[in-house]
Design a protein around this motif. Sequence first.
Motif, short mmCIF file in Angstrom:
data_model
loop_
_atom_site.label_atom_id
_atom_site.label_comp_id
_atom_site.label_asym_id
_atom_site.label_seq_id
_atom_site.Cartn_x
_atom_site.Cartn_y
_atom_site.Cartn_z
N TRP A 1 -12.09 6.05 -5.05
CA TRP A 1 -10.73 6.28 -4.55
C TRP A 1 -10.75 6.95 -3.18
CZ3 TRP A 1 -7.98 10.82 -3.60
CH2 TRP A 1 -6.61 10.62 -3.31
N ILE A 2 -11.62 7.98 -3.07
CA ILE A 2 -11.72 8.69 -1.78
C ILE A 2 -12.25 7.75 -0.70
CG2 ILE A 2 -12.88 10.58 -0.56
CD1 ILE A 2 -12.82 12.13 -3.24
N TRP A 3 -13.30 6.99 -1.04
CA TRP A 3 -13.92 6.09 -0.06
C TRP A 3 -12.93 5.00 0.38
CZ3 TRP A 3 -15.13 0.87 -0.17
CH2 TRP A 3 -15.94 0.41 0.86
N THR A 4 -12.18 4.48 -0.61
CA THR A 4 -11.19 3.43 -0.29
C THR A 4 -10.09 3.99 0.61
OG1 THR A 4 -11.62 2.32 -2.36
CG2 THR A 4 -9.58 1.76 -1.25
N ARG A 5 -9.61 5.19 0.36
CA ARG A 5 -8.56 5.78 1.17
C ARG A 5 -9.04 6.05 2.59
NH1 ARG A 5 -6.57 11.75 -0.22
NH2 ARG A 5 -8.66 12.06 0.62
N ASP A 6 -10.27 6.60 2.70
CA ASP A 6 -10.81 6.86 4.04
C ASP A 6 -11.05 5.56 4.80
OD1 ASP A 6 -10.72 9.53 3.49
OD2 ASP A 6 -12.84 9.70 2.97
N SER A 7 -11.56 4.56 4.07
CA SER A 7 -11.81 3.27 4.72
C SER A 7 -10.51 2.64 5.20
CB SER A 7 -12.54 2.33 3.77
OG SER A 7 -13.80 2.86 3.41
N GLN A 8 -9.50 2.67 4.35
CA GLN A 8 -8.21 2.10 4.76
C GLN A 8 -7.61 2.86 5.93
OE1 GLN A 8 -5.84 2.16 1.21
NE2 GLN A 8 -6.72 0.23 0.39
N LYS A 9 -7.76 4.16 5.95
CA LYS A 9 -7.26 4.95 7.08
C LYS A 9 -8.01 4.61 8.37
CE LYS A 9 -6.23 9.70 8.52
NZ LYS A 9 -6.85 9.52 9.84
N GLU A 10 -9.35 4.48 8.24
CA GLU A 10 -10.14 4.14 9.41
C GLU A 10 -9.79 2.74 9.91
OE1 GLU A 10 -14.83 3.94 10.79
OE2 GLU A 10 -14.27 4.57 8.76
N ILE A 11 -9.64 1.80 8.93
CA ILE A 11 -9.25 0.43 9.31
C ILE A 11 -7.89 0.44 10.00
CG2 ILE A 11 -8.57 -1.82 8.38
CD1 ILE A 11 -10.75 -1.43 6.25
N TYR A 12 -6.96 1.22 9.48
CA TYR A 12 -5.63 1.31 10.07
C TYR A 12 -5.70 1.89 11.49
CZ TYR A 12 -0.86 2.82 10.94
OH TYR A 12 0.36 3.03 11.50
N ASP A 13 -6.54 2.93 11.67
CA ASP A 13 -6.67 3.53 13.01
C ASP A 13 -7.29 2.53 14.00
OD1 ASP A 13 -5.61 5.84 12.02
OD2 ASP A 13 -7.55 6.83 11.70
N VAL A 14 -8.34 1.84 13.53
CA VAL A 14 -8.99 0.85 14.42
C VAL A 14 -8.01 -0.25 14.76
CG1 VAL A 14 -10.79 -0.88 14.55
CG2 VAL A 14 -11.32 1.37 13.61
N LYS A 15 -7.28 -0.73 13.77
CA LYS A 15 -6.31 -1.81 14.03
C LYS A 15 -5.21 -1.33 14.98
CE LYS A 15 -3.19 -5.04 11.74
NZ LYS A 15 -2.61 -5.48 10.46
N ARG B 1 -5.46 1.05 17.32
CA ARG B 1 -6.03 1.13 18.66
C ARG B 1 -6.21 -0.25 19.26
NH1 ARG B 1 -9.36 5.09 16.24
NH2 ARG B 1 -11.08 3.58 16.17
N HIS B 2 -6.67 -1.17 18.43
CA HIS B 2 -6.87 -2.55 18.91
C HIS B 2 -5.54 -3.17 19.35
CE1 HIS B 2 -7.07 -6.95 18.31
NE2 HIS B 2 -8.25 -6.83 18.92
N ASP B 3 -4.49 -3.00 18.51
CA ASP B 3 -3.18 -3.56 18.89
C ASP B 3 -2.65 -2.91 20.16
OD1 ASP B 3 -3.32 -5.15 16.68
OD2 ASP B 3 -2.05 -3.87 15.41
N ARG B 4 -2.88 -1.58 20.28
CA ARG B 4 -2.42 -0.89 21.47
C ARG B 4 -3.17 -1.36 22.71
NH1 ARG B 4 -2.76 3.75 19.52
NH2 ARG B 4 -4.84 4.32 20.30
N ASP B 5 -4.51 -1.55 22.59
CA ASP B 5 -5.30 -2.04 23.72
C ASP B 5 -4.90 -3.46 24.10
OD1 ASP B 5 -6.62 0.36 23.70
OD2 ASP B 5 -8.37 -0.39 22.59
N VAL B 6 -4.70 -4.30 23.07
CA VAL B 6 -4.28 -5.68 23.35
C VAL B 6 -2.92 -5.70 24.03
CG1 VAL B 6 -3.57 -7.85 22.28
CG2 VAL B 6 -5.67 -6.72 21.53
N ALA B 7 -1.99 -4.88 23.57
CA ALA B 7 -0.67 -4.83 24.19
C ALA B 7 -0.76 -4.34 25.63
CB ALA B 7 0.25 -3.91 23.38
#
Length: 271
Positions: free
Chosen positions: A42-56, A58-64
Motif C-alpha cells: 500500500w505504501i509503495w503503491t501510494r508513493d509510486s502513484q505520487k511520483e508518477i503523478y509528479d513526473v506526469k 512536470r512533463h505536461d508543464r514542460d510540454v505546454a
Amino acid sequence: MNNLNDPPRWNIAPEPQGGAADGGKWNYALLVPMLGLAAFRWIWTRDSQKEIYDVKTRHDRDVASVTHDLELKYRDALRETQRSAAGLELALEKERHRVQGYRQALTSQSQQLMDERRQLESQRQALEQEKTRQLESGAAAELLRQALAREEETSQRAQAAVRDLEEQLVERQGAFCSLLLPRDRRYEMEKNLLLRAARQPELQELEGLEGDLRDIFKNDRYCADVLNMNKRKNGSLMWLYLRYWELQVTLQKHQRAERALKGEPVTPPPK
C-alpha cells in the motif's frame, strides 16, 4: 496439506485434541507477514502513484511550455515572412510600373520618330519635285544642278560619317547584348560616340545628335536571339534614328543648295 519432503517441524501438525494454543500461534505467525506485506504494498503503491503523478505533471508543464514557445516563434516567423512577402510584392509592383512606363515612353518615342521620318520624307519628296521642276526650267535648272554638285561632296562626307556612326552603334549594341564583354567596355564605346558627335564637323550639323545618342543608350534594349551571330540584328530604336539622320543629311544638302541660289550664307551660324 503436508509436504513429505520437508522436515517435520516445517509442516503444520493437526491441532491436538487437548489444546488450541499451538494452532493459534501458527495462525498469528502467518497473519503478521501478510499484514506487513499488504502495508508495504500500500505504501509503495501510494508513493509510486505520487511520483508518477509528479513526473506526469512536470512533463505536461514542460510540454505546454515548449508548445507555447514554439507557437510564439512560429507566429513571429509567420509575421516576418508576411512582412517580407508584402515588401517584395510592393517592390515587384513598383518595378512592373517602371517597366510599363519605359515601354510607353519607348513606344511614344518610336511613334514620334516615325512621324518625323514621314515628315522628312514628305519634305524630301517635295524637294525632289522642286528639283525636277527646276531642272526643266532651263537656266534655273542649270544653276540648281551646279549648286547640288557643289554640295554633293559635303553631303557624301556627312553620309560617310553617318555610316561610320552606324558601325559604331552596331558594335555598341553588340556589346550591350553580349554576355561576355564587361560593362565598362560598353561605357567606353558610348563615351567615344558622344565625343565624336561633339567634335566631328560632319556630325555637328545633325540637330540634337547627342540627345539622340543618349536616348539610344538609355532605351534601346532590344537584342536578337542568344545564338544570333549577326550584330546588325540587334537594336531597334537606333535604326530609326539612323534613317532619321540620313534623311537629315539629304534635306540639309538641298537646303544649302537652295540658300546658295538665293544668295544666302550656306554655312550655318555657330551653335
